[in-house]
Motif scaffolding. Structure first.
Motif, PDB file in Angstrom:
ATOM      1  N   UNK A 116       0.904  -1.178  -0.066  1.00  0.00           N
ATOM      2  CA  UNK A 116      -0.021  -0.050  -0.009  1.00  0.00           C
ATOM      3  C   UNK A 116       0.900   1.127   0.130  1.00  0.00           C
ATOM      4  N   UNK A 117       1.975   1.110   0.555  1.00  0.00           N
ATOM      5  CA  UNK A 117       2.884   2.316   0.693  1.00  0.00           C
ATOM      6  C   UNK A 117       3.759   2.683  -0.553  1.00  0.00           C
ATOM      7  N   UNK A 118       3.969   1.663  -1.240  1.00  0.00           N
ATOM      8  CA  UNK A 118       4.881   1.520  -2.630  1.00  0.00           C
ATOM      9  C   UNK A 118       4.120   2.418  -3.685  1.00  0.00           C
TER      10      UNK A 118
ATOM     11  N   UNK B 222       9.010  -2.052  -2.839  1.00  0.00           N
ATOM     12  CA  UNK B 222       9.017  -2.499  -1.278  1.00  0.00           C
ATOM     13  C   UNK B 222      10.287  -2.187  -0.613  1.00  0.00           C
ATOM     14  N   UNK B 223      10.569  -1.255  -0.622  1.00  0.00           N
ATOM     15  CA  UNK B 223      11.835  -0.504   0.086  1.00  0.00           C
ATOM     16  C   UNK B 223      11.389  -0.041   1.189  1.00  0.00           C
ATOM     17  N   UNK B 224      11.290  -0.411   2.489  1.00  0.00           N
ATOM     18  CA  UNK B 224      10.831   0.127   3.564  1.00  0.00           C
ATOM     19  C   UNK B 224      11.221   1.549   3.937  1.00  0.00           C
ATOM     20  N   UNK B 225      12.454   1.906   3.762  1.00  0.00           N
ATOM     21  CA  UNK B 225      12.873   3.279   4.163  1.00  0.00           C
ATOM     22  C   UNK B 225      12.426   4.202   3.094  1.00  0.00           C
ATOM     23  N   UNK B 226      12.644   3.932   1.667  1.00  0.00           N
ATOM     24  CA  UNK B 226      11.981   4.657   0.697  1.00  0.00           C
ATOM     25  C   UNK B 226      10.548   5.181   0.874  1.00  0.00           C
ATOM     26  N   UNK B 227       9.629   4.113   1.655  1.00  0.00           N
ATOM     27  CA  UNK B 227       8.391   4.564   1.603  1.00  0.00           C
ATOM     28  C   UNK B 227       7.873   4.990   2.981  1.00  0.00           C
ATOM     29  N   UNK B 228       8.757   5.652   3.956  1.00  0.00           N
ATOM     30  CA  UNK B 228       8.348   5.777   5.155  1.00  0.00           C
ATOM     31  C   UNK B 228       7.277   7.051   5.203  1.00  0.00           C
ATOM     32  N   UNK B 229       7.432   7.987   4.161  1.00  0.00           N
ATOM     33  CA  UNK B 229       6.369   9.013   4.248  1.00  0.00           C
ATOM     34  C   UNK B 229       5.071   8.500   4.230  1.00  0.00           C
ATOM     35  N   UNK B 230       4.869   7.461   3.096  1.00  0.00           N
ATOM     36  CA  UNK B 230       3.717   7.096   2.945  1.00  0.00           C
ATOM     37  C   UNK B 230       3.272   6.133   4.135  1.00  0.00           C
ATOM     38  N   UNK B 231       4.193   5.380   4.748  1.00  0.00           N
ATOM     39  CA  UNK B 231       3.881   4.516   5.867  1.00  0.00           C
ATOM     40  C   UNK B 231       3.255   5.543   7.032  1.00  0.00           C
TER      41      UNK B 231
ATOM     42  N   UNK C 111      11.481  21.648   4.812  1.00  0.00           N
ATOM     43  CA  UNK C 111      12.289  20.950   3.887  1.00  0.00           C
ATOM     44  C   UNK C 111      12.613  19.476   4.030  1.00  0.00           C
ATOM     45  N   UNK C 112      12.565  18.986   5.091  1.00  0.00           N
ATOM     46  CA  UNK C 112      12.732  17.575   5.439  1.00  0.00           C
ATOM     47  C   UNK C 112      11.394  16.830   4.776  1.00  0.00           C
ATOM     48  N   UNK C 113      10.082  17.424   5.010  1.00  0.00           N
ATOM     49  CA  UNK C 113       8.821  17.171   4.519  1.00  0.00           C
ATOM     50  C   UNK C 113       8.911  16.976   2.956  1.00  0.00           C
ATOM     51  N   UNK C 114       9.538  18.014   2.404  1.00  0.00           N
ATOM     52  CA  UNK C 114       9.384  18.228   0.727  1.00  0.00           C
ATOM     53  C   UNK C 114      10.476  17.095   0.420  1.00  0.00           C
ATOM     54  N   UNK C 115      11.570  16.839   1.116  1.00  0.00           N
ATOM     55  CA  UNK C 115      12.561  15.550   0.559  1.00  0.00           C
ATOM     56  C   UNK C 115      11.831  14.482   0.743  1.00  0.00           C
ATOM     57  N   UNK C 116      10.962  14.052   1.766  1.00  0.00           N
ATOM     58  CA  UNK C 116      10.507  12.723   1.663  1.00  0.00           C
ATOM     59  C   UNK C 116       9.271  12.440   1.016  1.00  0.00           C
ATOM     60  N   UNK C 117       8.538  13.427   0.866  1.00  0.00           N
ATOM     61  CA  UNK C 117       7.390  13.521   0.080  1.00  0.00           C
ATOM     62  C   UNK C 117       7.443  13.220  -1.245  1.00  0.00           C
ATOM     63  N   UNK C 118       8.655  13.924  -2.037  1.00  0.00           N
ATOM     64  CA  UNK C 118       9.055  14.128  -3.327  1.00  0.00           C
ATOM     65  C   UNK C 118      10.065  12.995  -3.600  1.00  0.00           C
ATOM     66  N   UNK C 119      10.559  12.138  -2.492  1.00  0.00           N
ATOM     67  CA  UNK C 119      11.190  10.940  -3.045  1.00  0.00           C
ATOM     68  C   UNK C 119      12.606  11.463  -3.388  1.00  0.00           C
ATOM     69  N   UNK C 120      13.341  12.391  -2.755  1.00  0.00           N
ATOM     70  CA  UNK C 120      14.670  12.593  -3.338  1.00  0.00           C
ATOM     71  C   UNK C 120      15.714  11.668  -2.960  1.00  0.00           C
TER      72      UNK C 120
END
Length: 752
Positions: free
Chosen positions: A267-269, A275-284, A649-658
């Motif tokens: 669901x988070x991917x 299914x990379x857990x860290x890359x999807x932390x924002x969605x999780x 800025x941290x939000x933007x980093x994770x929400x845009x998957x930098x």
């Protein structure tokens, strides 16, 4: 803290950072830490070296400073003729050149530390920059490795006093206090959990957002303490369990295999990252903690909410269900429970090997530590020796030689007594190598294994004031038109008390730790954009007032606000347009009227798609949309409140998957331009940096590396080049595209 080994050679493909650091420092097993071959205290290691003519080796390889520092004292090497004769040649030719550096840096909030590094047995000549009180910079040449007792090596050690030991590790006791959570002012690296006996493991959890266990099937209840380590790396998350060895209390055995991405959820991917857990932390975080995803993100990242002054977990008992190994199987554990204590690598957990050795109270050089004796008897001393941090006197003070070595006259059960003549010869040899240690050489100091110290603190990445300053290039390229460039000096950077750079640095570091912007390349991508967007950390607000001038007379025709006013850019990575703002507010758990949100987002999209209407039919104003005062305040705080500026800025980093783009290989491309009246200038770019930059500016152009419409990308590249030089060990390509240059060309690095 930014730190590296004393030798810096290219990293092999797929080589881990720990493996690379170890390969840079091959240790003579007879001159290891913390004991030498005679079982006496030895404050450092002898790093072996032979100049080799192979790829990745210089013809003559120089010892380098491990971090920015100051020369406390030094001695130029004696001639080879003196090296070859007594007293330097006592049991083989020995060089006597040395450099002692003092390093001052930060490892966390209000956690300023000071430590020393010593480079002994240098030969031939020191670098001309080495002089009393001189500043040296990480990776700068110090001298050349010489000989020790006929072996090509140099002695290298890292030490500090008691006050700084407490700051560096948080304790001086042998083991970590597991009755309370670890430090919050400095948190980095792996996250660790202490699971006390009686912890329940469940077969599965149907609702990962609920702490309720009434309907869960328990598959195991622990009968012994268990220790779980959570590691985030390049998108993956690994969970590793340890328990105490039954025979050796200081040894901890792994339980099962590391569990990698065991809790990744389809669901988070949403961006198909595999299914990379860290890359999807924002969605999780959004899925599990919808009332305040930002606080939930901290729970996922740290196992607890660290920023309690800014974040409140909702509900307060929100769980952190993770799959954890126990002896004989795996199960789900709510790691958020208060009886499960949380730590990070900053706490130097003893179950990962770290132990403080302070049980040898005499002042001689013999090791009388019962802790070390117990490890030797168990046969596990060599397994744990690199993680012992030991308290004993410095061995380079000639005035304390008799105090430390008089025992040699009477001998021990293992070492026969030496004659008075041999004792005096040894003393003469030691005196020839000793130096004026000042006050630091009069008492007991804490000594680290240099390899373990460097490998450990490379995971910290907290940027000090001096390190941040170096990321601001001396000059920057500005595009004035198609194929029209300007090379402009950056004279506006200020970092004094009360400045924007000084005020935001702590918040910036905290947000980078929270959002896992914790590798040199991720930081280079994050700050490569943020520093440019904020005018060299001068303002957290985009210039929204513009002038239209007559191209012929240059007279002002009118002044106006940018078309998306008042939703212009704010923050360290500037949020722009209503949708990004409202998404950030939702991430922070702030409720906004849905009708106002939708109206503003739709209006922005309409104007974006129809350029002619942007100034003639614009309906983005606060008054027209009845925007509540609290939303206006939240929006304005993104620029006026430095915590908000960094957090957004941290939000933007994770929400845009930098992060996935920043984690790619950074193959540097040397770019040459000729600005007006400036001669040829060089800057550097990479596909990875382009993609990370496009992710937060022009997502639709991520795969179009030659796109010219990203505002200020060439300028961002100037910051990126400085960041690569200051934060990494990567070399820069020359005009033939060979990666041989240690610094950017065009005199870009800011020093002093």
């Amino acid at each position: 803290m930014i730190i590296s080994p004393p030798f810096v050679r290219p990293r092999n493909a797929a080589e881990s950072d720990l493996s690379w650091v170890s390969r840079m420092m091959p240790v003579d097993i007879n001159r290891d830490f913390p004991l030498n071959r005679h079982a006496s205290w030895h404050g450092g290691v002898h790093v072996l070296h032979t100049d080799r003519r192979e790829e990745g080796y210089d013809r003559i390889e120089f010892v380098r400073a491990i971090a920015d520092g100051e020369v406390v004292s030094f001695r130029s090497p004696s001639s080879t003729a003196k090296r070859d004769t007594f007293p330097l040649n006592y049991d083989g030719r020995t060089d006597d050149g040395y450099v002692l550096l003092k390093h001052q840096t930060d490892i966390g909030e209000n956690c300023h530390v000071e430590y020393y590094s010593l480079y002994m047995h240098l030969m031939d000549r020191l670098d001309p920059a080495i002089r009393d009180g001189a500043r040296v910079w990480r990776k700068d040449r110090i001298g050349q490795s010489g000989m020790v007792s006929e072996t090509n090596a140099f002695h290298f050690q890292v030490f500090c006093d008691n006050e700084n030991m407490l700051k560096l590790t948080g304790r001086t006791t042998a083991e970590l206090d597991i009755t309370r959570d670890g430090r919050k002012d400095t948190v980095y690296g792996d996250i660790h959990f202490y699971l006390p006996p009686g912890t329940h493991f469940y077969e599965s959890v149907s609702d990962a957002a609920s702490p309720d266990t009434n309907r869960l099937n328990a598959v195991h209840t622990s009968t012994e303490p268990l220790f779980v380590s959570m590691t985030f790396e390049k998108g993956d998350c690994s969970m590793l369990t340890r328990r105490q060895n039954a025979a050796t209390a200081a040894l901890f055995d792994t339980v099962g295999e590391p569990l990698v991405n065991a809790d990744a959820n389809q669901t988070d991917d949403v961006r198909r990252l595999g299914l990379r857990y860290e890359y999807n932390l924002y969605q999780t975080a959004k899925r599990l903690y919808p009332q305040n995803p930002s606080a939930g993100f901290e729970l996922l990242r740290f196992g607890r909410v660290i920023s309690t002054e800014h974040e409140t977990l909702a509900p307060a008992d929100a769980p952190l269900w993770r799959t954890v190994s126990f002896p004989g199987g795996t199960g789900m554990v709510n790691l958020a429970f208060s009886y499960i204590k949380k730590f990070s690598d900053a706490d130097f957990p003893h179950w990962t090997g770290w132990r403080m050795v302070d049980d040898d109270t005499d002042s001689n050089s013999q090791c009388h530590s019962s802790l070390i004796a117990g490890l030797q008897e168990s046969g596990h001393f060599s397994d744990l020796s690199s993680h012992l941090i030991c308290h004993f006197p410095l061995e380079w003070n000639a005035a304390t030689f008799d105090q430390r070595y008089a025992w040699l006259r009477s001998g021990t059960d293992d070492i026969p007594a030496i004659s008075e003549e041999d004792y005096e010869r040894l003393k003469s040899h030691a005196s020839a190598l000793c130096f004026d240690t000042g006050t630091i050489g009069t008492g007991r100091l804490w000594h680290f294994h240099p390899t373990a110290f460097i490998a450990h603190f490379r995971k910290c990445c907290w940027i000090s004031k001096q390190e941040l300053k170096q990321l601001i290039p001396r000059n920057a390229l500005r595009t004035a038109g198609r194929n029209d460039y300007r090379w402009e000096a950056i004279n506006t950077y200020r970092d004094g008390a009360g400045s924007v750079a000084d005020s935001i640095r702590t918040h910036m570091n905290r947000t980078m730790q929270k959002h896992l912007i914790t590798t040199p390349l991720r930081i280079a991508c994050f700050l490569g954009n943020g520093i440019q967007e904020t005018g060299w950390l001068g303002t957290m607000e985009e210039g929204y007032r513009y002038m239209e001038t007559d191209p012929r007379t240059h007279q002002v025709i009118r002044r106006y606000n940018i078309w998306y006013y008042p939703w212009y850019g704010r923050g360290l990575l500037q949020l722009t347009n209503p949708e990004n703002y409202f998404n950030y507010f939702s991430f922070r758990g702030r409720t906004c009227p849905e009708n106002i949100r939708n109206t503003l987002i739709n209006e922005y999209r309409r104007l974006y798609a129809h350029r002619p209407l942007r100034y003639t039919d614009n309906h983005l104003s606060d008054t027209e949309n009845h925007v509540p005062e609290n939303i206006i305040r939240w929006r304005n705080n993104v620029s006026s409140d430095f915590q908000e500026a960094a957090s957004s800025a941290g939000f933007y980093w994770v929400s845009m998957n930098m992060a996935p783009y920043a984690d790619n290989d950074h193959v540097l491309e040397r770019c040459s331009v000729t600005p007006r009246r400036s001669g040829t200038k060089i800057y550097y770019r990479s596909q990875a940096f382009w993609q990370a930059s496009a992710a937060v500016n022009l997502p639709g152009q991520i795969d179009n590396e030659q796109y010219q419409g990203l505002n200020g990308f060439d300028t961002r590249c100037c910051v990126y080049g400085s960041a690569i030089a200051v934060l990494t060990e990567q070399k820069f390509p020359d005009s033939h595209n060979n990666p041989v240059n240690e610094k950017p060309e065009s005199d870009q690095l800011r020093r002093g």
